[in-house]
Write a protein that holds these residues in place. Structure first.
Motif, PDB file in Angstrom:
ATOM      1  N   TYR A  20       0.801  -1.223   0.000  1.00 35.59           N
ATOM      2  CA  TYR A  20       0.000   0.000   0.000  1.00 35.59           C
ATOM      3  C   TYR A  20       0.835   1.275   0.000  1.00 35.59           C
ATOM      4  N   PHE A  21       2.037   1.240   0.535  1.00 39.73           N
ATOM      5  CA  PHE A  21       2.874   2.435   0.592  1.00 39.73           C
ATOM      6  C   PHE A  21       3.368   2.856  -0.792  1.00 39.73           C
ATOM      7  N   LEU A  22       3.189   1.991  -1.814  1.00 36.11           N
ATOM      8  CA  LEU A  22       3.544   2.378  -3.183  1.00 36.11           C
ATOM      9  C   LEU A  22       2.402   3.122  -3.878  1.00 36.11           C
ATOM     10  N   ASN A  23       1.214   3.129  -3.273  1.00 31.17           N
ATOM     11  CA  ASN A  23       0.028   3.721  -3.881  1.00 31.17           C
ATOM     12  C   ASN A  23      -0.068   5.236  -3.659  1.00 31.17           C
ATOM     13  N   GLY A  24       1.067   5.894  -3.623  1.00 30.94           N
ATOM     14  CA  GLY A  24       1.061   7.335  -3.410  1.00 30.94           C
ATOM     15  C   GLY A  24       2.362   7.978  -3.848  1.00 30.94           C
ATOM     16  N   LEU A  25       2.373   9.287  -3.765  1.00 31.39           N
ATOM     17  CA  LEU A  25       3.538  10.088  -4.118  1.00 31.39           C
ATOM     18  C   LEU A  25       4.354  10.300  -2.848  1.00 31.39           C
ATOM     19  N   HIS A  26       5.585   9.823  -2.850  1.00 31.92           N
ATOM     20  CA  HIS A  26       6.467   9.968  -1.695  1.00 31.92           C
ATOM     21  C   HIS A  26       7.107  11.352  -1.740  1.00 31.92           C
ATOM     22  N   VAL A  27       6.978  12.093  -0.642  1.00 27.86           N
ATOM     23  CA  VAL A  27       7.548  13.441  -0.574  1.00 27.86           C
ATOM     24  C   VAL A  27       8.476  13.511   0.634  1.00 27.86           C
ATOM     25  N   ASP A  28       9.711  13.884   0.384  1.00 24.42           N
ATOM     26  CA  ASP A  28      10.682  14.104   1.458  1.00 24.42           C
ATOM     27  C   ASP A  28      10.993  15.603   1.457  1.00 24.42           C
ATOM     28  N   PHE A  29      10.388  16.308   2.409  1.00 25.68           N
ATOM     29  CA  PHE A  29      10.526  17.763   2.455  1.00 25.68           C
ATOM     30  C   PHE A  29      11.949  18.188   2.802  1.00 25.68           C
ATOM     31  N   ASP A  30      12.602  17.419   3.668  1.00 34.16           N
ATOM     32  CA  ASP A  30      13.949  17.779   4.100  1.00 34.16           C
ATOM     33  C   ASP A  30      14.949  17.667   2.953  1.00 34.16           C
ATOM     34  N   LYS A  31      14.797  16.654   2.108  1.00 32.87           N
ATOM     35  CA  LYS A  31      15.697  16.476   0.958  1.00 32.87           C
ATOM     36  C   LYS A  31      15.184  17.192  -0.291  1.00 32.87           C
TER      37      LYS A  31
END
Length: 180
Positions: A20-31
């Motif tokens: 399920y964690f692949l079913n979205g856009l991963h955003v890393d604000f710090d990087k």
């Protein structure tokens, strides 16, 4: 990041993956990175414009789809709880991030270096089309790095546009899937 770029990346986000964690856009604000993957292709945008926050979130695919449908090409603004546009005349979409204790280490699957080979690999046409759509959205072409073992290693492409750097990796299709 604008709607055209977001829309080009959207096909890389899994739709109904059991992971399920692949079913979205991963955003890393710090990087200042966003990443989308479905297990067959991964798209990573470094130095992504319009990120405002800290930490990491996974924005559900349906929210990304809604934001991509808005009739504007205004710059996107993404926070840990909403995605919207710089132009206040357009809607923002609140979301609950996908909860996951799994930390997707997307750089782990990206081959290092710029290997070159003249070997031919088999890649699904929908992912080659995705590569072309991203090139059109970012208005530049990928520098492609073909793997030494094209039958086992991903095809890597890198482009830079407006300060953003996009890396795409396309996993090869197994030979029996390619009709051999």
């Amino acid at each position: 990041m604008n709607k055209t770029k977001l829309k080009a990346i959207l096909p890389a986000i899994a739709k109904n993956n059991v992971r399920y964690f692949l079913n979205g856009l991963h955003v890393d604000f710090d990087k200042r990175e966003i990443a989308a993957t479905n297990g067959h292709v991964i798209v990573i945008v470094e130095n992504a414009q319009g990120l405002d926050g800290s930490g990491r979130v996974i924005i559900p695919r349906n929210i990304v789809e809604l934001a991509a449908k808005v009739k504007t090409n205004s710059e996107l603004r993404i926070t840990p709880t909403q995605i919207g546009y710089a132009d206040k005349d357009f809607p923002s979409f609140l979301f609950n991030p996908i909860e996951s204790s799994y930390k997707l280490d997307y750089w782990n699957v990206v081959p290092s270096g710029n290997a070159a080979s003249e070997r031919f690999g088999f890649y699904q046409s929908e992912y080659i089309k995705l590569l072309e759509d991203i090139e059109a959205a970012f208005k530049t072409q990928f520098a492609l790095h073909c793997p030494q073992d094209a039958m086992k290693s991903p095809l890597k492409g890198v482009l830079e546009s407006d300060g953003e750097r996009v890396t795409i990796c396309i996993m090869p299709t197994k030979r029996e899937e390619a009709g051999e």
